[in-house]
Write a protein that holds these residues in place. Structure first.
Motif, PDB file in Angstrom:
ATOM      1  N   GLU A  98       0.813  -1.226   0.000  1.00 23.17           N
ATOM      2  CA  GLU A  98       0.000   0.000   0.000  1.00 23.17           C
ATOM      3  C   GLU A  98       0.845   1.274   0.000  1.00 23.17           C
ATOM      4  OE1 GLU A  98      -3.373   0.519   0.208  1.00 23.17           O
ATOM      5  OE2 GLU A  98      -3.845  -1.592   0.031  1.00 23.17           O
ATOM      6  N   VAL A  99       2.154   1.135   0.094  1.00 19.75           N
ATOM      7  CA  VAL A  99       3.021   2.324   0.163  1.00 19.75           C
ATOM      8  C   VAL A  99       3.108   2.983  -1.218  1.00 19.75           C
ATOM      9  CG1 VAL A  99       5.409   3.105   0.468  1.00 19.75           C
ATOM     10  CG2 VAL A  99       4.424   1.458   2.082  1.00 19.75           C
ATOM     11  N   ALA A 100       2.816   4.250  -1.283  1.00 24.83           N
ATOM     12  CA  ALA A 100       3.086   5.104  -2.455  1.00 24.83           C
ATOM     13  C   ALA A 100       2.759   4.434  -3.791  1.00 24.83           C
ATOM     14  CB  ALA A 100       4.534   5.572  -2.400  1.00 24.83           C
ATOM     15  N   SER A 101       3.703   4.504  -4.739  1.00 23.74           N
ATOM     16  CA  SER A 101       3.501   4.012  -6.108  1.00 23.74           C
ATOM     17  C   SER A 101       4.559   2.940  -6.401  1.00 23.74           C
ATOM     18  CB  SER A 101       3.680   5.171  -7.077  1.00 23.74           C
ATOM     19  OG  SER A 101       5.001   5.662  -6.939  1.00 23.74           O
ATOM     20  N   PRO A 102       4.401   2.159  -7.491  1.00 29.45           N
ATOM     21  CA  PRO A 102       5.409   1.121  -7.791  1.00 29.45           C
ATOM     22  C   PRO A 102       6.826   1.695  -7.894  1.00 29.45           C
ATOM     23  CG  PRO A 102       3.484   0.835  -9.173  1.00 29.45           C
ATOM     24  CD  PRO A 102       3.261   2.105  -8.415  1.00 29.45           C
ATOM     25  N   GLN A 103       6.988   2.852  -8.518  1.00 29.99           N
ATOM     26  CA  GLN A 103       8.338   3.434  -8.646  1.00 29.99           C
ATOM     27  C   GLN A 103       8.947   3.690  -7.270  1.00 29.99           C
ATOM     28  OE1 GLN A 103       5.624   4.495 -10.240  1.00 29.99           O
ATOM     29  NE2 GLN A 103       6.080   5.435 -12.217  1.00 29.99           N
ATOM     30  N   LEU A 104       8.132   4.284  -6.376  1.00 31.87           N
ATOM     31  CA  LEU A 104       8.653   4.601  -5.036  1.00 31.87           C
ATOM     32  C   LEU A 104       8.904   3.328  -4.229  1.00 31.87           C
ATOM     33  CD1 LEU A 104       6.419   7.696  -4.484  1.00 31.87           C
ATOM     34  CD2 LEU A 104       8.902   7.726  -4.265  1.00 31.87           C
ATOM     35  N   ARG A 105       8.097   2.302  -4.429  1.00 29.41           N
ATOM     36  CA  ARG A 105       8.330   1.049  -3.692  1.00 29.41           C
ATOM     37  C   ARG A 105       9.596   0.354  -4.177  1.00 29.41           C
ATOM     38  NH1 ARG A 105       2.643   0.730  -4.182  1.00 29.41           N
ATOM     39  NH2 ARG A 105       2.650  -0.783  -5.883  1.00 29.41           N
ATOM     40  N   ASN A 106       9.934   0.557  -5.437  1.00 29.04           N
ATOM     41  CA  ASN A 106      11.156  -0.061  -5.971  1.00 29.04           C
ATOM     42  C   ASN A 106      12.415   0.700  -5.586  1.00 29.04           C
ATOM     43  OD1 ASN A 106      10.666  -2.527  -7.477  1.00 29.04           O
ATOM     44  ND2 ASN A 106       9.238  -1.259  -8.634  1.00 29.04           N
ATOM     45  N   GLN A 107      12.277   1.962  -5.239  1.00 26.46           N
ATOM     46  CA  GLN A 107      13.444   2.775  -4.877  1.00 26.46           C
ATOM     47  C   GLN A 107      13.553   2.944  -3.357  1.00 26.46           C
ATOM     48  OE1 GLN A 107      15.899   3.857  -6.696  1.00 26.46           O
ATOM     49  NE2 GLN A 107      16.871   5.215  -5.203  1.00 26.46           N
ATOM     50  N   GLY A 108      12.422   3.113  -2.695  1.00 22.66           N
ATOM     51  CA  GLY A 108      12.418   3.367  -1.247  1.00 22.66           C
ATOM     52  C   GLY A 108      12.721   2.104  -0.463  1.00 22.66           C
ATOM     53  N   SER A 224      -2.733 -11.884  10.611  1.00 24.21           N
ATOM     54  CA  SER A 224      -2.507 -10.441  10.670  1.00 24.21           C
ATOM     55  C   SER A 224      -2.990  -9.787   9.383  1.00 24.21           C
ATOM     56  CB  SER A 224      -1.031 -10.136  10.925  1.00 24.21           C
ATOM     57  OG  SER A 224      -0.247 -10.492   9.803  1.00 24.21           O
ATOM     58  N   SER A 225      -3.276  -8.499   9.472  1.00 18.86           N
ATOM     59  CA  SER A 225      -3.766  -7.781   8.288  1.00 18.86           C
ATOM     60  C   SER A 225      -3.473  -6.290   8.423  1.00 18.86           C
ATOM     61  CB  SER A 225      -5.277  -7.984   8.126  1.00 18.86           C
ATOM     62  OG  SER A 225      -5.959  -7.359   9.200  1.00 18.86           O
ATOM     63  N   TYR A 226      -3.517  -5.587   7.294  1.00 19.78           N
ATOM     64  CA  TYR A 226      -3.401  -4.126   7.301  1.00 19.78           C
ATOM     65  C   TYR A 226      -4.359  -3.569   6.266  1.00 19.78           C
ATOM     66  CZ  TYR A 226      -1.562   0.615   6.936  1.00 19.78           C
ATOM     67  OH  TYR A 226      -1.438   1.988   6.930  1.00 19.78           O
ATOM     68  N   ARG A 227      -5.110  -2.572   6.653  1.00 21.90           N
ATOM     69  CA  ARG A 227      -5.991  -1.909   5.690  1.00 21.90           C
ATOM     70  C   ARG A 227      -5.849  -0.406   5.865  1.00 21.90           C
ATOM     71  NH1 ARG A 227     -11.679  -0.954   4.094  1.00 21.90           N
ATOM     72  NH2 ARG A 227     -11.163   0.349   2.288  1.00 21.90           N
ATOM     73  N   LYS A 228      -5.806   0.274   4.738  1.00 20.67           N
ATOM     74  CA  LYS A 228      -5.588   1.724   4.762  1.00 20.67           C
ATOM     75  C   LYS A 228      -6.676   2.403   3.933  1.00 20.67           C
ATOM     76  CE  LYS A 228      -2.101   4.440   2.244  1.00 20.67           C
ATOM     77  NZ  LYS A 228      -0.751   4.395   1.693  1.00 20.67           N
ATOM     78  N   VAL A 229      -7.202   3.505   4.450  1.00 20.70           N
ATOM     79  CA  VAL A 229      -8.166   4.306   3.694  1.00 20.70           C
ATOM     80  C   VAL A 229      -7.460   5.585   3.293  1.00 20.70           C
ATOM     81  CG1 VAL A 229     -10.343   5.594   3.823  1.00 20.70           C
ATOM     82  CG2 VAL A 229     -10.120   3.401   5.005  1.00 20.70           C
ATOM     83  N   ARG A 230      -7.588   5.960   2.040  1.00 19.13           N
ATOM     84  CA  ARG A 230      -6.955   7.205   1.589  1.00 19.13           C
ATOM     85  C   ARG A 230      -7.973   8.084   0.876  1.00 19.13           C
ATOM     86  NH1 ARG A 230      -2.556   4.005  -1.827  1.00 19.13           N
ATOM     87  NH2 ARG A 230      -3.661   2.072  -1.625  1.00 19.13           N
ATOM     88  N   ALA A 231      -7.609   9.338   0.688  1.00 21.44           N
ATOM     89  CA  ALA A 231      -8.562  10.290   0.111  1.00 21.44           C
ATOM     90  C   ALA A 231      -8.752  10.050  -1.380  1.00 21.44           C
ATOM     91  CB  ALA A 231      -8.089  11.719   0.365  1.00 21.44           C
ATOM     92  N   ARG A 232      -7.718   9.490  -2.050  1.00 20.67           N
ATOM     93  CA  ARG A 232      -7.806   9.316  -3.503  1.00 20.67           C
ATOM     94  C   ARG A 232      -7.552   7.852  -3.837  1.00 20.67           C
ATOM     95  NH1 ARG A 232      -3.346  12.788  -6.019  1.00 20.67           N
ATOM     96  NH2 ARG A 232      -2.069  11.230  -4.964  1.00 20.67           N
ATOM     97  N   ALA A 234      -5.507   6.940  -6.053  1.00 16.06           N
ATOM     98  CA  ALA A 234      -4.117   6.866  -6.531  1.00 16.06           C
ATOM     99  C   ALA A 234      -3.235   6.751  -5.289  1.00 16.06           C
ATOM    100  CB  ALA A 234      -3.787   8.123  -7.310  1.00 16.06           C
ATOM    101  N   TRP A 235      -1.887   6.907  -5.457  1.00 17.08           N
ATOM    102  CA  TRP A 235      -1.019   6.846  -4.284  1.00 17.08           C
ATOM    103  C   TRP A 235      -1.399   7.946  -3.301  1.00 17.08           C
ATOM    104  CZ3 TRP A 235       1.578  11.104  -2.841  1.00 17.08           C
ATOM    105  CH2 TRP A 235       1.834  12.066  -3.826  1.00 17.08           C
TER     106      TRP A 235
END
Ligand SMILES: Cc1cc2nc3c(=O)[nH]c(=O)nc-3n(C[C@H](O)[C@H](O)[C@H](O)COP(=O)(O)OP(=O)(O)OC[C@H]3O[C@@H](n4cnc5c(N)ncnc54)[C@H](O)[C@@H]3O)c2cc1C
Ligand code: SF4
Length: 328
Positions: A98-108, A224-232, A234-235
């Motif tokens: 759920e972190v950011a975008s694929p590019q950021l997950r590959n770099q971060g 275990s689980s993780y769920r996140k709600v976001r405003a958009r 997209a990332w």
């Protein structure tokens, strides 16, 4: 424009620690947060020390105790897709996905994700607020719809990391190396609440580096689980999120951890909710009670009261889901 600084590629941990002992030196892992902060003048650096070449800080391996060691430089994408993490520490793989975008997950990196700076728009903007050494918090009278509802004290950020609440729920610890040797701190105690020090995000001392994240052996019956709600769609960072780690004996919850993201300056544990869950079969009335207990002591700001029913609904939904046989 990014201001100028000296750039050092450390070849070993000892060398990195030596250079980080210089005044104004900062760690560079994947750079996805650090470079933005330097460009936007959130803070300055005289020296930037890259740890990217230190190979022993990478990779995921089993520990002799039956747990898992994740090197701090392991990318978030690697954490998300690792088969052992996916099957035994599901909350962490769900959070990493759920972190950011694929590019950021590959770099971060996972280490950088825990150490990243807050996203409060005053802090990231041109406001010399309390956390930056100023004398006031602009969120108090300002736009505070994305700020915290727990643990604000004098600075009202929410912790931006998705992996931190999952790691706290799974009782992970952070291995640290520095000029005074090595130490280990539970993730839960690694992040600094503003009530203790509103100018720091972690307990890291100068020149200390996160080397690994260590997960304990999963308890028999752990789900275990993780769920996140976001405003958009997209990332985006979490408006509200919940990490659960529940240990089942048969269909009864013998132990539980409920940790919120988007709620407080640090991942926010809900001990009252955990107590209500323990010993239950996650029947509807227990789930409703646990969710109500989790938000009971919330202290919303002027524009973020909406987070209370949001968290309540989210916790109810996730506790119900983890009690279902398909969550095994
Ligand atoms: C557009 C955008 C969207 C994002 N969305 C999300 C999101 O939805 N969820 C989420 O969780 N995160 C999100 N992030 C944050 C992102 O996940 C982090 O930027 C990333 O994890 C940081 O890792 P890095 O390796 O790039 O760290 P860096 O940028 O290299 O470092 C970040 C900070 O940590 C310090 N640091 C890094 N590694 C270490 C170490 N091993 N020891 C000590 N200090 C260290 C650095 O000095 C720096 O202060 C987003 C970021 C961006 C730019
Ligand atoms: S919430 Fe914290 S980071 Fe944001 S303006 Fe207030 S003091 Fe600064």
């Amino acid at each position: 424009m990014v201001p100028s600084f000296s750039y050092i590629r450390a070849r070993s941990l000892d060398e990195a620690i030596r250079y980080l002992s210089l005044d104004g030196a900062r760690v560079h892992a994947g750079g996805t947060d650090l470079l933005g902060c330097l460009r936007d003048r959130v803070f300055d650096a005289a020296t930037v020390v890259s740890i990217a070449g230190i190979r022993k800080l990478r990779g995921i391996e089993a520990t002799p105790a039956g747990g898992l060691r994740i090197g701090a430089l392991t990318t978030i994408a690697e954490v998300a897709r690792n088969p052992v993490i996916r099957s035994k520490y599901r909350a962490l793989s769900m959070a990493a996905s759920e972190v950011a975008s694929p590019q950021l997950r590959n770099q971060g990196t996972i280490g950088g994700n825990l150490c990243q700076k807050p996203r409060c728009w005053y802090y990231r903007g041109e406001f010399h607020c309390l956390r930056k050494g100023g004398d006031q918090c602009y969120a108090v009278e300002g736009e505070n719809q994305y700020h915290c509802i727990f643990g604000g004290d004098n600075c009202f950020i929410v912790h931006p990391s998705d992996t931190a609440p999952a790691l706290a729920a799974l009782q992970a610890s952070v291995a640290i190396a520095g000029p005074n040797g090595r130490r280990s701190v539970a993730v839960e105690n690694f992040l600094m609440p503003p009530s203790r020090d509103f100018t720091r995000e972690t307990v890291l001392e100068p020149a200390e580096i996160v080397t690994d994240i260590v997960l304990p052996a999963p308890a028999e019956g752990l789900r275990s689980s993780y769920r996140k709600v976001r405003a958009r769609r997209a990332w985006d960072f979490a408006l509200a999120g919940v990490a659960l780690a529940v240990v089942f004996t048969g269909d009864q919850a013998a132990d539980s951890r409920v940790v919120l993201s988007g709620a407080a300056p640090v991942p926010w544990r809900c001990p009252e909710a955990e107590e209500i869950v323990k010993g239950s079969r996650l029947e509807r009335d227990r789930v409703v009670k646990a969710a109500a207990a989790a938000v009971k002591n919330a202290e919303p700001m002027e524009q973020n009261e909406y987070k209370i029913p949001l968290f309540r609904g989210l916790i109810e939904q996730q506790l119900t889901a983890i009690g279902q046989p398909e969550a095994r």
